[in-house]
Scaffold this motif. Structure first.
Motif, mmCIF file in Angstrom:
data_model
loop_
_atom_site.group_PDB
_atom_site.id
_atom_site.type_symbol
_atom_site.label_atom_id
_atom_site.label_comp_id
_atom_site.label_asym_id
_atom_site.label_seq_id
_atom_site.Cartn_x
_atom_site.Cartn_y
_atom_site.Cartn_z
ATOM 1 N N PHE A 30 -57.612 17.688 6.245
ATOM 2 C CA PHE A 30 -56.481 18.497 5.814
ATOM 3 C C PHE A 30 -55.699 17.807 4.695
ATOM 4 N N PHE A 31 -55.593 16.485 4.757
ATOM 5 C CA PHE A 31 -54.878 15.751 3.715
ATOM 6 C C PHE A 31 -55.574 15.888 2.361
ATOM 7 N N ALA A 32 -56.907 15.938 2.374
ATOM 8 C CA ALA A 32 -57.643 16.130 1.112
ATOM 9 C C ALA A 32 -57.272 17.469 0.480
ATOM 10 N N ASP A 33 -57.118 18.490 1.306
ATOM 11 C CA ASP A 33 -56.700 19.800 0.806
ATOM 12 C C ASP A 33 -55.301 19.716 0.205
ATOM 13 N N PHE A 34 -54.393 18.988 0.859
ATOM 14 C CA PHE A 34 -53.044 18.808 0.307
ATOM 15 C C PHE A 34 -53.111 18.169 -1.080
ATOM 16 N N ARG A 35 -53.954 17.145 -1.231
ATOM 17 C CA ARG A 35 -54.020 16.419 -2.496
ATOM 18 C C ARG A 35 -54.539 17.309 -3.620
ATOM 19 N N VAL A 36 -55.526 18.125 -3.317
ATOM 20 C CA VAL A 36 -56.072 19.013 -4.340
ATOM 21 C C VAL A 36 -55.001 20.011 -4.804
ATOM 22 N N ARG A 37 -54.159 20.456 -3.881
ATOM 23 C CA ARG A 37 -53.122 21.441 -4.212
ATOM 24 C C ARG A 37 -51.815 20.791 -4.674
ATOM 25 N N GLY A 38 -51.819 19.460 -4.809
ATOM 26 C CA GLY A 38 -50.620 18.776 -5.266
ATOM 27 C C GLY A 38 -49.528 18.709 -4.219
ATOM 28 N N LEU A 39 -49.894 18.747 -2.940
ATOM 29 C CA LEU A 39 -48.916 18.768 -1.851
ATOM 30 C C LEU A 39 -48.881 17.431 -1.119
ATOM 31 N N GLN A 40 -48.873 16.351 -1.875
ATOM 32 C CA GLN A 40 -48.831 15.026 -1.259
ATOM 33 C C GLN A 40 -47.567 14.804 -0.440
ATOM 34 N N ASP A 41 -46.507 15.587 -0.711
ATOM 35 C CA ASP A 41 -45.291 15.442 0.080
ATOM 36 C C ASP A 41 -45.527 15.825 1.537
ATOM 37 N N ARG A 42 -46.403 16.816 1.771
ATOM 38 C CA ARG A 42 -46.744 17.186 3.148
ATOM 39 C C ARG A 42 -47.482 16.049 3.851
ATOM 40 N N GLU A 43 -48.444 15.492 3.148
ATOM 41 C CA GLU A 43 -49.178 14.374 3.737
ATOM 42 C C GLU A 43 -48.239 13.214 4.033
ATOM 43 N N ALA A 44 -47.313 12.950 3.122
ATOM 44 C CA ALA A 44 -46.371 11.849 3.316
ATOM 45 C C ALA A 44 -45.539 12.067 4.573
ATOM 46 N N ARG A 45 -45.065 13.297 4.788
ATOM 47 C CA ARG A 45 -44.270 13.576 6.001
ATOM 48 C C ARG A 45 -45.082 13.326 7.255
ATOM 49 N N ALA A 46 -46.337 13.767 7.247
ATOM 50 C CA ALA A 46 -47.187 13.564 8.425
ATOM 51 C C ALA A 46 -47.421 12.079 8.684
ATOM 52 N N ARG A 47 -47.688 11.332 7.627
ATOM 53 C CA ARG A 47 -47.952 9.905 7.790
ATOM 54 C C ARG A 47 -46.704 9.155 8.252
ATOM 55 N N ILE A 48 -45.559 9.490 7.679
ATOM 56 C CA ILE A 48 -44.324 8.806 8.058
ATOM 57 C C ILE A 48 -43.985 9.084 9.519
ATOM 58 N N THR A 49 -44.061 10.355 9.930
ATOM 59 C CA THR A 49 -43.755 10.708 11.326
ATOM 60 C C THR A 49 -44.696 10.008 12.287
ATOM 61 N N SER A 50 -45.987 10.049 11.990
ATOM 62 C CA SER A 50 -46.960 9.436 12.896
ATOM 63 C C SER A 50 -46.774 7.926 12.980
ATOM 64 N N SER A 51 -46.432 7.299 11.862
ATOM 65 C CA SER A 51 -46.248 5.845 11.860
ATOM 66 C C SER A 51 -45.050 5.445 12.709
ATOM 67 N N VAL A 52 -43.929 6.132 12.501
ATOM 68 C CA VAL A 52 -42.710 5.785 13.237
ATOM 69 C C VAL A 52 -42.900 6.010 14.733
ATOM 70 N N VAL A 53 -43.474 7.160 15.097
ATOM 71 C CA VAL A 53 -43.625 7.485 16.518
ATOM 72 C C VAL A 53 -44.679 6.604 17.183
ATOM 73 N N SER A 54 -45.834 6.444 16.553
ATOM 74 C CA SER A 54 -46.932 5.721 17.214
ATOM 75 C C SER A 54 -46.638 4.232 17.345
ATOM 76 N N TYR A 55 -46.184 3.606 16.255
ATOM 77 C CA TYR A 55 -45.885 2.176 16.347
ATOM 78 C C TYR A 55 -44.611 1.931 17.154
ATOM 79 N N GLY A 56 -43.697 2.903 17.138
ATOM 80 C CA GLY A 56 -42.537 2.800 18.022
ATOM 81 C C GLY A 56 -42.952 2.842 19.481
ATOM 82 N N PHE A 57 -43.927 3.707 19.786
ATOM 83 C CA PHE A 57 -44.459 3.768 21.152
ATOM 84 C C PHE A 57 -45.106 2.436 21.531
#
Length: 494
Positions: free
Chosen positions: A146-173
């Motif tokens: 799904f992230f590859a699709d974001f990059r092709v459409r210029g939607l790296q901001d969506r990927e960034a939100r997903a990565r930031i949320t997952s990093s904070v929650v998972s490493y916080g856990f």
């Protein structure tokens, strides 16, 4: 499927010109920064809390990174090409067939992991830690679709939100469960949590954007074509991750999980620097720039490659210098007691920074030049040499042998790619690297003279200031200016 040239051209030309390469890179770089900080806090705490558990988790991370490469199977390159050239409405089928391939690769990959755990006779705790971490890595490969699709459409901001949320929650856990004294098995679930969050973000946007089912029966002949097209890149990536991680497995046999912990302590400080420049900067900025110029303005490529190689060397030297001279301070502050051996190991491993910078540049040149199969041959040769280095060096030398293995392997790969590019394209003259080399040598001489007079830390600071001033004042004269942030044409890369 497209040829290598068609693939690269489609990738570059299909993306929106409204966002520059650097804007898109900034979104992903911010996410990478958050992930780096949160993972560092978690792993440093784990290392201080219990070196044995830290060693188990780092062993599992090494295995998981290999599993993820196997499941991804180099599919990113044909996926981006197909998405870039797709007609409206074709995207769901393209994404679906890639995920079908990944699922078909996930199952045997996890069977192999179970087999290794059983064969090696690991304890139940370590076995489950390895399985859960590896499964998390494998499932993250689906989010990457799904992230590859974001990059092709210029939607790296969506990927960034997903990565930031997952990093904070998972490493916080992971941090929280470790601090509360939970079993390492529970702590190891952090990677599954990360995979779940990233995949949920990607799948939710997929359903919103395309109103299509996540899973559908794919076009099997097209599935096979995609698989075939990805195979060369897949083997290159898989072998690359293998030869970067095998020394950990040999080290575990020679020195146990405590040895893995010591090696991982310093590797976790050195490797992110290599990744930031060699994967993010070169992979997301310079590679698309090269891809654009190679077929449209070939005469501009020589200067771009030469200037990048020179500047990468000039920028690598001060990073290596600081990591080497301040290794005692860094290891002491970050890890505390019990990691003293990591100090001299860091002084060895800093050489991987320069080697990785240059090797990745030459590898990307080979890819845009249509020499992927030759690059594969080089990767196979480097992997075989890596196995020889492991067999010869790790058992008798232990930690020192593990450091030498990764340095010699990366150096071998860099020699292969450099010689290919130089023999075929003649990018460099004998004077091209004189400026950064002589400046680096002069700076070392200055430091050696200053240290006895002003002590270590002031000597480091003065030397670094003098070097930086010389590089940015004289560098443009001898190496040209830093490469442009975006191509001159009105096209961007995803």
């Amino acid at each position: 499927m497209h040829t290598d040239r068609d693939s690269i051209t489609a990738t570059v030309s299909s993306s929106s010109p409204q966002k520059s390469i650097m804007q898109r890179f900034a979104h992903l770089l911010s996410a990478q920064g958050i992930e780096a900080v949160t993972s560092m806090v978690f792993f440093l705490y784990l290392a201080r809390l219990d070196a044995s558990v830290f060693g188990e988790v780092m062993y599992a991370m090494a295995a998981g990174s290999i599993v993820m490469k196997v499941v991804q199977f180099g599919l990113y390159y044909p996926l981006v090409s197909d998405l870039g050239s797709a007609s409206p409405g074709e995207e769901p089928e393209i994404l679906n067939r890639v995920n079908v391939i990944k699922f078909l690769l996930l199952v045997p990959s996890m069977v192999v992991i179970f087999g290794i755990v059983f064969y090696r006779g690991f304890s139940l705790q370590m076995g489950l830690v390895i399985v859960f971490v590896c499964l998390g890595f494998a499932l993250e490969a689906f989010a990457e679709t799904f992230f590859a699709d974001f990059r092709v459409r210029g939607l790296q901001d969506r990927e960034a939100r997903a990565r930031i949320t997952s990093s904070v929650v998972s490493y916080g856990f992971g941090f929280g469960t470790a601090a509360l004294g939970f079993s390492p098995i529970v702590v190891s679930l952090f990677k599954l949590i990360s995979a779940g969050i990233r995949t949920w973000y990607g799948a939710a946007d997929y359903l919103k954007d395309y109103s299509a089912r996540i899973v559908s029966i794919p076009n099997w002949p097209m599935v096979w074509k995609v698989f075939s097209a990805a195979s060369v890149f897949a083997v290159i990536e898989i072998l690359g991750i293998i030869y970067n991680k095998t020394n950990i497995f040999f080290l575990e046999e020679a020195a146990g999980v405590k040895g893995v912990a010591l090696y991982s302590a310093t590797w976790n400080l050195v490797d992110p620097v290599s990744i930031l420049a060699s994967e993010q900067f070169l992979g997301w900025v310079i590679f698309p720039l090269l891809a654009t110029l190679w077929w449209k303005r070939r005469q501009s490529v020589d200067k771009l490659v030469r200037s990048n190689a020179q500047w990468l060397m000039a920028l690598a030297f001060p990073i290596m210098f600081v990591l080497h001279t301040e290794s005692g301070l860094m290891i002491g502050l970050v890890y505390g007691q019990g990691y003293e051996q990591a100090i001299w190991m860091q002084q060895y491993l800093v050489w991987t920074i320069l080697i990785s910078f240059e090797n990745n540049l030459f590898s990307y040149v080979m890819m845009v030049a249509g020499a992927a199969k030759t690059l594969l041959i080089f990767t196979i040769a480097a992997t075989l040499l890596n196995l020889v280095f492991n067999l010869v060096l790790v058992a008798p030398l232990g930690l020192e042998g593990a450091c030498l293995v990764i340095i010699l392997t990366k150096l071998s790969m860099m020699v292969f790619t450099f010689l290919y590019c130089q023999i075929r394209f003649r990018f460099f003259g004998w004077k091209d690297f004189l400026f950064p080399l002589l400046l680096g040598i002069a700076s070392v001489v200055v430091f050696v003279g200053l240290e006895p007079v002003v002590t270590l830390h002031p000597a480091v600071a003065i030397t670094l200031a003098l070097y930086s001033g010389a590089v940015f004042v004289l560098g443009p004269r001898f190496m040209g200016r830093l490469p442009a942030k975006k191509p001159a044409s009105n096209t961007d890369s995803p």
